[in-house]
Design a protein around this motif. Structure first.
Motif, PDB file in Angstrom:
ATOM      1  N   ASN A 261       0.802  -1.217   0.000  1.00 38.11           N
ATOM      2  CA  ASN A 261       0.000   0.000   0.000  1.00 38.11           C
ATOM      3  C   ASN A 261       0.843   1.278   0.000  1.00 38.11           C
ATOM      4  OD1 ASN A 261      -2.991   0.924   0.412  1.00 38.11           O
ATOM      5  ND2 ASN A 261      -1.803   2.190   1.823  1.00 38.11           N
ATOM      6  N   PHE A 262       2.013   1.220   0.644  1.00 35.76           N
ATOM      7  CA  PHE A 262       2.768   2.462   0.863  1.00 35.76           C
ATOM      8  C   PHE A 262       4.099   2.543   0.114  1.00 35.76           C
ATOM      9  CE2 PHE A 262      -0.004   2.124   4.574  1.00 35.76           C
ATOM     10  CZ  PHE A 262      -0.518   3.412   4.661  1.00 35.76           C
ATOM     11  N   SER A 263       4.455   1.513  -0.624  1.00 39.90           N
ATOM     12  CA  SER A 263       5.801   1.498  -1.230  1.00 39.90           C
ATOM     13  C   SER A 263       5.996   2.541  -2.325  1.00 39.90           C
ATOM     14  CB  SER A 263       6.108   0.099  -1.782  1.00 39.90           C
ATOM     15  OG  SER A 263       5.140  -0.284  -2.735  1.00 39.90           O
ATOM     16  N   ASP A 264       4.922   3.018  -2.919  1.00 41.94           N
ATOM     17  CA  ASP A 264       5.070   4.053  -3.955  1.00 41.94           C
ATOM     18  C   ASP A 264       5.397   5.413  -3.355  1.00 41.94           C
ATOM     19  OD1 ASP A 264       4.593   2.261  -5.988  1.00 41.94           O
ATOM     20  OD2 ASP A 264       2.460   2.745  -6.167  1.00 41.94           O
ATOM     21  N   ALA A 265       4.818   5.710  -2.208  1.00 49.81           N
ATOM     22  CA  ALA A 265       4.956   7.051  -1.617  1.00 49.81           C
ATOM     23  C   ALA A 265       6.063   7.147  -0.576  1.00 49.81           C
ATOM     24  CB  ALA A 265       3.633   7.484  -0.994  1.00 49.81           C
ATOM     25  N   PHE A 266       6.520   6.001  -0.071  1.00 49.34           N
ATOM     26  CA  PHE A 266       7.523   6.000   0.997  1.00 49.34           C
ATOM     27  C   PHE A 266       8.623   4.980   0.694  1.00 49.34           C
ATOM     28  CE2 PHE A 266       3.538   7.368   2.832  1.00 49.34           C
ATOM     29  CZ  PHE A 266       3.890   8.415   3.689  1.00 49.34           C
ATOM     30  N   ASN A 267       9.773   5.210   1.297  1.00 51.39           N
ATOM     31  CA  ASN A 267      10.827   4.205   1.282  1.00 51.39           C
ATOM     32  C   ASN A 267      10.530   3.216   2.415  1.00 51.39           C
ATOM     33  OD1 ASN A 267      12.359   5.423  -0.821  1.00 51.39           O
ATOM     34  ND2 ASN A 267      13.212   6.880   0.657  1.00 51.39           N
ATOM     35  N   ILE A 268      10.234   1.991   2.062  1.00 42.86           N
ATOM     36  CA  ILE A 268       9.843   0.996   3.051  1.00 42.86           C
ATOM     37  C   ILE A 268      11.022   0.084   3.381  1.00 42.86           C
ATOM     38  CG2 ILE A 268       8.252  -0.867   3.621  1.00 42.86           C
ATOM     39  CD1 ILE A 268       6.812   1.750   3.236  1.00 42.86           C
ATOM     40  N   HIS A 269      11.254  -0.077   4.673  1.00 43.89           N
ATOM     41  CA  HIS A 269      12.302  -0.987   5.155  1.00 43.89           C
ATOM     42  C   HIS A 269      11.647  -1.973   6.116  1.00 43.89           C
ATOM     43  CE1 HIS A 269      15.604   1.663   3.703  1.00 43.89           C
ATOM     44  NE2 HIS A 269      14.709   2.612   3.930  1.00 43.89           N
ATOM     45  N   ALA A 270      11.922  -3.255   5.920  1.00 45.29           N
ATOM     46  CA  ALA A 270      11.369  -4.287   6.804  1.00 45.29           C
ATOM     47  C   ALA A 270      12.486  -5.250   7.186  1.00 45.29           C
ATOM     48  CB  ALA A 270      10.225  -5.021   6.118  1.00 45.29           C
ATOM     49  N   PRO A 271      13.376  -4.825   8.091  1.00 43.83           N
ATOM     50  CA  PRO A 271      14.512  -5.679   8.462  1.00 43.83           C
ATOM     51  C   PRO A 271      14.078  -6.913   9.241  1.00 43.83           C
ATOM     52  CG  PRO A 271      14.397  -3.764   9.896  1.00 43.83           C
ATOM     53  CD  PRO A 271      13.361  -3.557   8.824  1.00 43.83           C
ATOM     54  N   GLU A 272      14.784  -7.981   9.058  1.00 42.05           N
ATOM     55  CA  GLU A 272      14.564  -9.192   9.848  1.00 42.05           C
ATOM     56  C   GLU A 272      15.160  -8.967  11.230  1.00 42.05           C
ATOM     57  OE1 GLU A 272      12.746 -12.569  10.353  1.00 42.05           O
ATOM     58  OE2 GLU A 272      13.185 -12.253   8.228  1.00 42.05           O
ATOM     59  N   ILE A 273      14.364  -9.101  12.268  1.00 40.02           N
ATOM     60  CA  ILE A 273      14.863  -8.897  13.631  1.00 40.02           C
ATOM     61  C   ILE A 273      15.629 -10.150  14.057  1.00 40.02           C
ATOM     62  CG2 ILE A 273      14.197  -8.520  16.037  1.00 40.02           C
ATOM     63  CD1 ILE A 273      11.824  -6.912  15.015  1.00 40.02           C
ATOM     64  N   PRO A 274      16.900 -10.001  14.431  1.00 40.28           N
ATOM     65  CA  PRO A 274      17.764 -11.170  14.668  1.00 40.28           C
ATOM     66  C   PRO A 274      17.583 -11.801  16.051  1.00 40.28           C
ATOM     67  CG  PRO A 274      19.042  -9.175  14.968  1.00 40.28           C
ATOM     68  CD  PRO A 274      17.654  -8.731  14.536  1.00 40.28           C
ATOM     69  N   ILE A 275      16.385 -12.291  16.301  1.00 41.39           N
ATOM     70  CA  ILE A 275      16.063 -12.865  17.612  1.00 41.39           C
ATOM     71  C   ILE A 275      16.945 -14.068  17.936  1.00 41.39           C
ATOM     72  CG2 ILE A 275      14.240 -14.000  18.960  1.00 41.39           C
ATOM     73  CD1 ILE A 275      12.222 -12.377  17.233  1.00 41.39           C
ATOM     74  N   TYR A 276      17.334 -14.820  16.903  1.00 44.85           N
ATOM     75  CA  TYR A 276      18.023 -16.084  17.139  1.00 44.85           C
ATOM     76  C   TYR A 276      19.547 -15.969  17.108  1.00 44.85           C
ATOM     77  CZ  TYR A 276      13.297 -17.285  15.762  1.00 44.85           C
ATOM     78  OH  TYR A 276      11.927 -17.325  15.664  1.00 44.85           O
ATOM     79  N   ASP A 277      20.048 -14.761  16.880  1.00 44.82           N
ATOM     80  CA  ASP A 277      21.504 -14.573  16.854  1.00 44.82           C
ATOM     81  C   ASP A 277      22.093 -14.683  18.251  1.00 44.82           C
ATOM     82  OD1 ASP A 277      21.054 -14.093  14.215  1.00 44.82           O
ATOM     83  OD2 ASP A 277      22.067 -12.154  14.146  1.00 44.82           O
ATOM     84  N   ASP A 278      23.347 -15.133  18.325  1.00 44.24           N
ATOM     85  CA  ASP A 278      24.058 -15.197  19.600  1.00 44.24           C
ATOM     86  C   ASP A 278      24.603 -13.819  19.956  1.00 44.24           C
ATOM     87  OD1 ASP A 278      23.669 -17.956  19.929  1.00 44.24           O
ATOM     88  OD2 ASP A 278      25.382 -18.409  18.643  1.00 44.24           O
ATOM     89  N   HIS A 279      24.592 -13.498  21.247  1.00 42.35           N
ATOM     90  CA  HIS A 279      25.083 -12.205  21.716  1.00 42.35           C
ATOM     91  C   HIS A 279      25.276 -12.286  23.221  1.00 42.35           C
ATOM     92  CE1 HIS A 279      21.081 -11.395  23.387  1.00 42.35           C
ATOM     93  NE2 HIS A 279      20.636 -11.987  22.301  1.00 42.35           N
ATOM     94  N   ARG A 280      25.961 -11.286  23.774  1.00 44.16           N
ATOM     95  CA  ARG A 280      26.211 -11.256  25.213  1.00 44.16           C
ATOM     96  C   ARG A 280      25.426 -10.157  25.922  1.00 44.16           C
ATOM     97  NH1 ARG A 280      32.802 -12.271  25.712  1.00 44.16           N
ATOM     98  NH2 ARG A 280      32.815 -14.333  24.696  1.00 44.16           N
ATOM     99  N   GLU A 281      24.779  -9.304  25.155  1.00 50.88           N
ATOM    100  CA  GLU A 281      24.024  -8.192  25.736  1.00 50.88           C
ATOM    101  C   GLU A 281      22.632  -8.647  26.174  1.00 50.88           C
ATOM    102  OE1 GLU A 281      24.306  -4.549  23.074  1.00 50.88           O
ATOM    103  OE2 GLU A 281      24.864  -6.152  21.680  1.00 50.88           O
ATOM    104  N   ASN A 282      21.966  -7.776  26.920  1.00 46.29           N
ATOM    105  CA  ASN A 282      20.525  -7.921  27.114  1.00 46.29           C
ATOM    106  C   ASN A 282      19.878  -7.969  25.732  1.00 46.29           C
ATOM    107  OD1 ASN A 282      17.812  -6.340  27.032  1.00 46.29           O
ATOM    108  ND2 ASN A 282      17.976  -6.976  29.160  1.00 46.29           N
ATOM    109  N   ILE A 283      18.926  -8.875  25.528  1.00 46.57           N
ATOM    110  CA  ILE A 283      18.352  -9.077  24.202  1.00 46.57           C
ATOM    111  C   ILE A 283      17.745  -7.802  23.630  1.00 46.57           C
ATOM    112  CG2 ILE A 283      16.203  -9.941  25.223  1.00 46.57           C
ATOM    113  CD1 ILE A 283      17.673 -10.860  21.762  1.00 46.57           C
ATOM    114  N   LEU A 284      17.088  -6.999  24.448  1.00 46.71           N
ATOM    115  CA  LEU A 284      16.485  -5.776  23.929  1.00 46.71           C
ATOM    116  C   LEU A 284      17.549  -4.770  23.510  1.00 46.71           C
ATOM    117  CD1 LEU A 284      13.462  -5.373  26.355  1.00 46.71           C
ATOM    118  CD2 LEU A 284      13.352  -5.809  23.892  1.00 46.71           C
TER     119      LEU A 284
END
Length: 232
Positions: free
Chosen positions: A24-47
């Motif tokens: 609906n909005f891709s013509d009028a706006f630049n749309i970004h829908a990144p994949e949120i890396p929930i399953y990646d390894d990290h040492r920080e608080n997840i948020l």
């Protein structure tokens, strides 16, 4: 210059959750829908990890004039990012957002290998159980069948439930649109009302016969509310 809309999905979400918004909005706006890396390894608080990942995504593309649109966990990430980097964000849209209260009956998923149980859990996300398509149920079932992914889901859910945004919401003074399903069982309408109370410049739109994912269950009504907000 087109504004940049960043779409942030929820805990069990994926980019396909936003297909109606993108179309609906891709013509009028630049749309970004990144994949949120929930399953990646990290040492920080997840948020913190997820907010920092979003920060890197934005900086690597030199994005400005951001409209953040977040569902469930994605809304939580959007709130934290907008609070930490207010100079980047011009508008915020939250739908079924975590950050205040979530009625997740996740526990440890003792029946995660029971397809009918998972089907019921997915259907509970919506007002109309027909929205819990086989494709969607299969996707969630596959995630929960993977031990590592299941552990990450449970850990993330527990952390988000304990990570309240109550203290930072009054400091977010940019325009905020709350689009909420009246029949949302995970973040009920009382959560939307508390968000509206705590945010200085928030507008609340309820969608009837709608659950936790309004952009999927009521795409036309969702897009209408979003369009009016973007053009004011």
């Amino acid at each position: 210059m087109k504004q940049n809309i960043i779409l942030l999905h929820g805990l069990f979400g994926s980019l396909s959750n936003w297909k109606h918004v993108i179309n609906n909005f891709s013509d009028a706006f630049n749309i970004h829908a990144p994949e949120i890396p929930i399953y990646d390894d990290h040492r920080e608080n997840i948020l913190d990890f997820l907010v920092n990942d979003l920060k890197q995504y934005i900086e690597s593309r030199n994005l400005q004039n951001l409209v953040l649109v977040g569902n469930s966990l994605g809304g939580h990430i959007a709130i934290l990012y907008a609070s930490r980097y207010p100079e980047k964000v011009i508008k915020l849209v939250l739908t079924g957002s975590s950050g205040l209260y979530e009625n997740y009956s996740i526990g440890s998923f003792p029946r995660r290998h029971d397809y009918s149980y998972i089907q019921h859990q997915v259907a509970n996300t919506f007002y109309d159980s027909k929205c819990a398509t086989k494709e969607l149920v299969d996707e969630v079932f596959e995630i929960l069948s993977d031990n590592k992914k299941c552990f990450k889901i449970i850990k993330t859910a527990k952390i988000t439930q304990r990570s309240y945004t109550t203290d930072i919401l009054p400091g977010i003074d940019l325009p905020v649109l709350l689009i909420w399903g009246i029949e949302d069982r995970i973040t009920p309408k009382s959560v939307a009302e508390e968000f509206k109370l705590l945010l200085p410049n928030a507008t609340l739109v309820y969608l009837s016969e709608c659950g936790h994912a309004p952009m999927m269950e009521k795409p036309d009504e969702f897009n209408k509310a979003l369009n009016e907000f973007l053009n004011t």
